[in-house]
Design a protein around this motif. Structure first.
Motif, PDB file in Angstrom:
ATOM      1  N   GLY A   1       0.790  -1.227   0.000  1.00  0.00           N
ATOM      2  CA  GLY A   1       0.000   0.000   0.000  1.00  0.00           C
ATOM      3  C   GLY A   1       0.818   1.271   0.000  1.00  0.00           C
ATOM      4  N   HIS A   2       2.131   1.159  -0.161  1.00  0.00           N
ATOM      5  CA  HIS A   2       2.964   2.359  -0.241  1.00  0.00           C
ATOM      6  C   HIS A   2       2.902   3.001  -1.639  1.00  0.00           C
ATOM      7  N   ILE A   3       2.650   2.174  -2.644  1.00  0.00           N
ATOM      8  CA  ILE A   3       2.427   2.646  -4.008  1.00  0.00           C
ATOM      9  C   ILE A   3       1.065   2.129  -4.438  1.00  0.00           C
ATOM     10  N   ARG A   4       0.257   2.979  -5.045  1.00  0.00           N
ATOM     11  CA  ARG A   4      -1.072   2.540  -5.479  1.00  0.00           C
ATOM     12  C   ARG A   4      -1.203   2.577  -6.992  1.00  0.00           C
ATOM     13  N   GLU A   5      -2.044   1.683  -7.482  1.00  0.00           N
ATOM     14  CA  GLU A   5      -2.357   1.634  -8.905  1.00  0.00           C
ATOM     15  C   GLU A   5      -3.509   2.587  -9.185  1.00  0.00           C
ATOM     16  N   ILE A   6      -3.432   3.288 -10.308  1.00  0.00           N
ATOM     17  CA  ILE A   6      -4.551   4.116 -10.728  1.00  0.00           C
ATOM     18  C   ILE A   6      -4.816   3.860 -12.204  1.00  0.00           C
ATOM     19  N   TYR A   7      -6.060   4.067 -12.595  1.00  0.00           N
ATOM     20  CA  TYR A   7      -6.471   3.860 -13.979  1.00  0.00           C
ATOM     21  C   TYR A   7      -7.087   5.157 -14.483  1.00  0.00           C
ATOM     22  N   PRO A   8      -6.287   5.999 -15.164  1.00  0.00           N
ATOM     23  CA  PRO A   8      -6.787   7.310 -15.584  1.00  0.00           C
ATOM     24  C   PRO A   8      -7.966   7.251 -16.532  1.00  0.00           C
ATOM     25  N   ASP A   9      -8.134   6.135 -17.234  1.00  0.00           N
ATOM     26  CA  ASP A   9      -9.261   6.010 -18.160  1.00  0.00           C
ATOM     27  C   ASP A   9     -10.516   5.480 -17.475  1.00  0.00           C
ATOM     28  N   GLY A  10     -10.407   5.182 -16.182  1.00  0.00           N
ATOM     29  CA  GLY A  10     -11.560   4.736 -15.425  1.00  0.00           C
ATOM     30  C   GLY A  10     -12.009   3.331 -15.721  1.00  0.00           C
ATOM     31  N   ASP A  11     -11.137   2.494 -16.281  1.00  0.00           N
ATOM     32  CA  ASP A  11     -11.555   1.153 -16.678  1.00  0.00           C
ATOM     33  C   ASP A  11     -10.774   0.074 -15.945  1.00  0.00           C
ATOM     34  N   GLY A  12     -10.279   0.389 -14.759  1.00  0.00           N
ATOM     35  CA  GLY A  12      -9.508  -0.585 -14.008  1.00  0.00           C
ATOM     36  C   GLY A  12     -10.384  -1.492 -13.177  1.00  0.00           C
ATOM     37  N   PRO A  13      -9.803  -2.567 -12.657  1.00  0.00           N
ATOM     38  CA  PRO A  13     -10.555  -3.489 -11.816  1.00  0.00           C
ATOM     39  C   PRO A  13     -10.882  -2.861 -10.476  1.00  0.00           C
ATOM     40  N   GLU A  14     -11.873  -3.402  -9.826  1.00  0.00           N
ATOM     41  CA  GLU A  14     -12.254  -2.896  -8.514  1.00  0.00           C
ATOM     42  C   GLU A  14     -11.128  -3.139  -7.520  1.00  0.00           C
ATOM     43  N   LYS A  15     -10.825  -2.131  -6.718  1.00  0.00           N
ATOM     44  CA  LYS A  15      -9.735  -2.246  -5.767  1.00  0.00           C
ATOM     45  C   LYS A  15     -10.173  -3.060  -4.547  1.00  0.00           C
ATOM     46  N   THR A  16      -9.216  -3.756  -3.947  1.00  0.00           N
ATOM     47  CA  THR A  16      -9.441  -4.453  -2.691  1.00  0.00           C
ATOM     48  C   THR A  16      -8.388  -3.998  -1.712  1.00  0.00           C
ATOM     49  N   ASN A  17      -8.749  -3.963  -0.446  1.00  0.00           N
ATOM     50  CA  ASN A  17      -7.817  -3.525   0.579  1.00  0.00           C
ATOM     51  C   ASN A  17      -6.907  -4.662   0.995  1.00  0.00           C
ATOM     52  N   SER A  18      -5.650  -4.361   1.234  1.00  0.00           N
ATOM     53  CA  SER A  18      -4.680  -5.348   1.683  1.00  0.00           C
ATOM     54  C   SER A  18      -4.565  -5.291   3.190  1.00  0.00           C
ATOM     55  N   ILE A  19      -4.332  -6.405   3.833  1.00  0.00           N
ATOM     56  CA  ILE A  19      -4.124  -6.402   5.272  1.00  0.00           C
ATOM     57  C   ILE A  19      -2.878  -5.618   5.625  1.00  0.00           C
ATOM     58  N   LEU A  20      -2.006  -5.449   4.646  1.00  0.00           N
ATOM     59  CA  LEU A  20      -0.775  -4.708   4.911  1.00  0.00           C
ATOM     60  C   LEU A  20      -1.006  -3.206   4.904  1.00  0.00           C
ATOM     61  N   ASP A  21      -2.252  -2.755   4.623  1.00  0.00           N
ATOM     62  CA  ASP A  21      -2.565  -1.338   4.721  1.00  0.00           C
ATOM     63  C   ASP A  21      -2.772  -0.908   6.165  1.00  0.00           C
ATOM     64  N   ASP A  22      -2.705  -1.856   7.101  1.00  0.00           N
ATOM     65  CA  ASP A  22      -2.856  -1.552   8.517  1.00  0.00           C
ATOM     66  C   ASP A  22      -1.804  -0.547   8.935  1.00  0.00           C
ATOM     67  N   PRO A  23      -2.200   0.639   9.465  1.00  0.00           N
ATOM     68  CA  PRO A  23      -1.215   1.658   9.827  1.00  0.00           C
ATOM     69  C   PRO A  23      -0.300   1.231  10.957  1.00  0.00           C
ATOM     70  N   ASP A  24      -0.680   0.171  11.684  1.00  0.00           N
ATOM     71  CA  ASP A  24       0.169  -0.295  12.782  1.00  0.00           C
ATOM     72  C   ASP A  24       1.304  -1.185  12.313  1.00  0.00           C
ATOM     73  N   VAL A  25       1.264  -1.579  11.041  1.00  0.00           N
ATOM     74  CA  VAL A  25       2.333  -2.413  10.496  1.00  0.00           C
ATOM     75  C   VAL A  25       3.494  -1.514  10.112  1.00  0.00           C
ATOM     76  N   ALA A  26       4.693  -1.837  10.588  1.00  0.00           N
ATOM     77  CA  ALA A  26       5.868  -1.010  10.280  1.00  0.00           C
ATOM     78  C   ALA A  26       6.165  -1.065   8.794  1.00  0.00           C
ATOM     79  N   PRO A  27       6.767  -0.007   8.251  1.00  0.00           N
ATOM     80  CA  PRO A  27       7.081   0.007   6.813  1.00  0.00           C
ATOM     81  C   PRO A  27       7.879  -1.210   6.383  1.00  0.00           C
ATOM     82  N   PHE A  28       7.368  -1.902   5.358  1.00  0.00           N
ATOM     83  CA  PHE A  28       8.042  -3.011   4.697  1.00  0.00           C
ATOM     84  C   PHE A  28       8.030  -4.319   5.502  1.00  0.00           C
ATOM     85  N   ASP A  29       7.455  -4.344   6.726  1.00  0.00           N
ATOM     86  CA  ASP A  29       7.471  -5.575   7.513  1.00  0.00           C
ATOM     87  C   ASP A  29       6.644  -6.650   6.827  1.00  0.00           C
TER      88      ASP A  29
END
Length: 219
Positions: free
Chosen positions: A57-85
């Motif tokens: 979750g440090h880098i995110r994918e974007i689709y400027p044409d609006g035709d990308g797949p639906e995003k899902t949240n990763s468990i690694l987006d937890d703010p309590d997880v140290a960077p890169f752990d």
């Protein structure tokens, strides 16, 4: 040639630092070209670390044409997880020619979480590596694409002219240059060249002042 950075955490910080400084989304090949130039990072280290950053979750994918797949949240987006752990997987994605033609245009940008890491940890990288790589990145990227604006004007100075050229980007004023033109012909040449090649002029000024083209000073 041996890469300057081999530690995975340093490489991840370096990727985030460059993307954060550039300030706008890029596709994967462009990011790879920028990060791997100057032999700072090897191809395999870049690929492994880049997709680990996406998964974390440090880098995110974007689709400027609006035709990308639906995003899902990763468990690694937890703010309590140290960077890169805990991010150790390698990713290898293969497409057929038909898939390649159909897949949506995908760009990548630093997330808020990645920005915090880039700001907080970039000082741990060698200053020479940071500065050289960022200057090299600028040579590959368009000032206009980074939202830069260009201004030019002139004032008469007796029988001569004072030519002023300005470039501003998202960080503020990037260049404010005033040069004397000794004739109307020289004035027109200066104004025309800045209109056609503002980036070349900017890079040339930076290269001269930073000593990247010291051969010009040799006698």
């Amino acid at each position: 040639m041996r890469s300057l950075l081999t530690d995975a955490n340093e490489i991840k910080i370096f990727i985030l630092y460059l993307l954060d400084k550039i300030g706008y989304p890029l596709d994967y090949p462009s990011i790879g070209s920028i990060v791997m130039q100057d032999s700072v990072v090897s191809f395999f280290d870049f690929a492994e670390c880049f997709f680990a950053l996406v998964e974390a979750g440090h880098i995110r994918e974007i689709y400027p044409d609006g035709d990308g797949p639906e995003k899902t949240n990763s468990i690694l987006d937890d703010p309590d997880v140290a960077p890169f752990d805990g991010v150790e997987e390698e990713y290898e994605i293969q497409y057929t020619e038909e898939d390649e033609a159909k897949k949506p245009r995908k760009l990548y940008e630093v997330s808020e979480k990645g920005h915090a890491v880039a700001i907080g940890l970039a000082d741990s990288l060698m200053e020479s590596v940071r500065e050289r790589s960022y200057r090299s990145a600028l040579r590959h990227l368009s000032l206009k694409k980074r939202g830069a604006t260009f201004e030019k004007s002139y004032t008469e100075d007796g029988e001569r002219y004072l030519v002023n050229c300005k470039i501003s980007d998202k960080d503020g004023l990037a260049m404010d240059l005033t040069v004397r033109a000794d004739s109307r012909y020289q004035l027109d040449r200066m104004m025309g060249n800045f209109d056609e090649r503002p980036e070349v002029i900017f890079r040339g000024i930076v290269a001269l002042m930073s000593g990247d083209v010291n051969y010009l000073f040799e006698q």
